[in-house]
Scaffold this motif. Structure first.
Motif, PDB file in Angstrom:
ATOM      1  N   UNK A 165      36.277 -35.666  22.690  1.00  0.00           N
ATOM      2  CA  UNK A 165      36.380 -36.333  23.828  1.00  0.00           C
ATOM      3  C   UNK A 165      35.427 -36.423  24.827  1.00  0.00           C
ATOM      4  N   UNK A 166      34.979 -35.091  25.222  1.00  0.00           N
ATOM      5  CA  UNK A 166      34.022 -34.987  26.338  1.00  0.00           C
ATOM      6  C   UNK A 166      32.594 -35.618  26.142  1.00  0.00           C
ATOM      7  N   UNK A 167      32.219 -35.823  24.692  1.00  0.00           N
ATOM      8  CA  UNK A 167      30.960 -36.555  24.257  1.00  0.00           C
ATOM      9  C   UNK A 167      31.124 -37.942  24.675  1.00  0.00           C
ATOM     10  N   UNK A 168      32.455 -38.475  24.609  1.00  0.00           N
ATOM     11  CA  UNK A 168      32.467 -39.970  24.688  1.00  0.00           C
ATOM     12  C   UNK A 168      33.043 -40.273  26.044  1.00  0.00           C
ATOM     13  N   UNK A 169      34.252 -39.654  26.598  1.00  0.00           N
ATOM     14  CA  UNK A 169      34.541 -39.893  28.045  1.00  0.00           C
ATOM     15  C   UNK A 169      33.765 -39.259  28.955  1.00  0.00           C
ATOM     16  N   UNK A 170      33.008 -39.769  29.512  1.00  0.00           N
ATOM     17  CA  UNK A 170      32.046 -39.173  30.551  1.00  0.00           C
ATOM     18  C   UNK A 170      32.705 -38.775  31.921  1.00  0.00           C
ATOM     19  N   UNK A 171      32.662 -37.815  32.596  1.00  0.00           N
ATOM     20  CA  UNK A 171      33.371 -37.475  33.809  1.00  0.00           C
ATOM     21  C   UNK A 171      32.610 -38.221  35.010  1.00  0.00           C
TER      22      UNK A 171
END
Length: 124
Positions: free
Chosen positions: A94-100
């Motif tokens: 998820x962190x790879x796809x959903x940017x903060x």
């Protein structure tokens, strides 16, 4: 573009890029997965759409995937909901796809404050 506008107008959710023919073993539209079990063909179709639509050439299939995940995270989807939408089995991806984003940070801060005031008996 007319086809995409029609899909947007008539469908609440579902595949945006559909096969232009029925699949012999499925009653519902399927994504474009090649014999190699990848999305090479779909990537090419998306690139052709980008060129035809006259939008930024550096955009790609992955750009839209990342954007969709980030939009979902901004909409307060849970990790499980994001994984289901992206067909991911593990939250590690998820962190790879959903940017903060700033919106996510603000939303998280508000939720923490609400929880703390509720626990302290300060909320309505």
């Amino acid at each position: 573009m007319a086809e995409l506008d029609e899909v947007k107008r008539t469908m609440v959710s579902g595949l945006v890029f559909r096969r232009d023919h029925a699949h012999r073993r499925a009653s519902t539209p399927l994504p474009w997965i090649t014999e190699r079990k990848d999305l090479r063909y779909l990537r090419r179709v998306v690139k052709d759409i980008i060129v035809e639509a006259g939008i930024r050439n550096e955009l790609s299939f992955t750009s839209f995937r990342h954007g969709g995940f980030t939009e979902g995270a901004d909409s307060d989807l849970t990790d499980a909901e994001l994984r289901a939408a992206g067909r991911h089995r593990s939250a590690r991806q998820l962190p790879t796809y959903a940017k903060r984003t700033r919106k996510q940070l603000i939303s998280g801060t508000k939720k923490r404050r609400e929880e703390r005031t509720k626990a302290a008996g300060l909320s309505e």
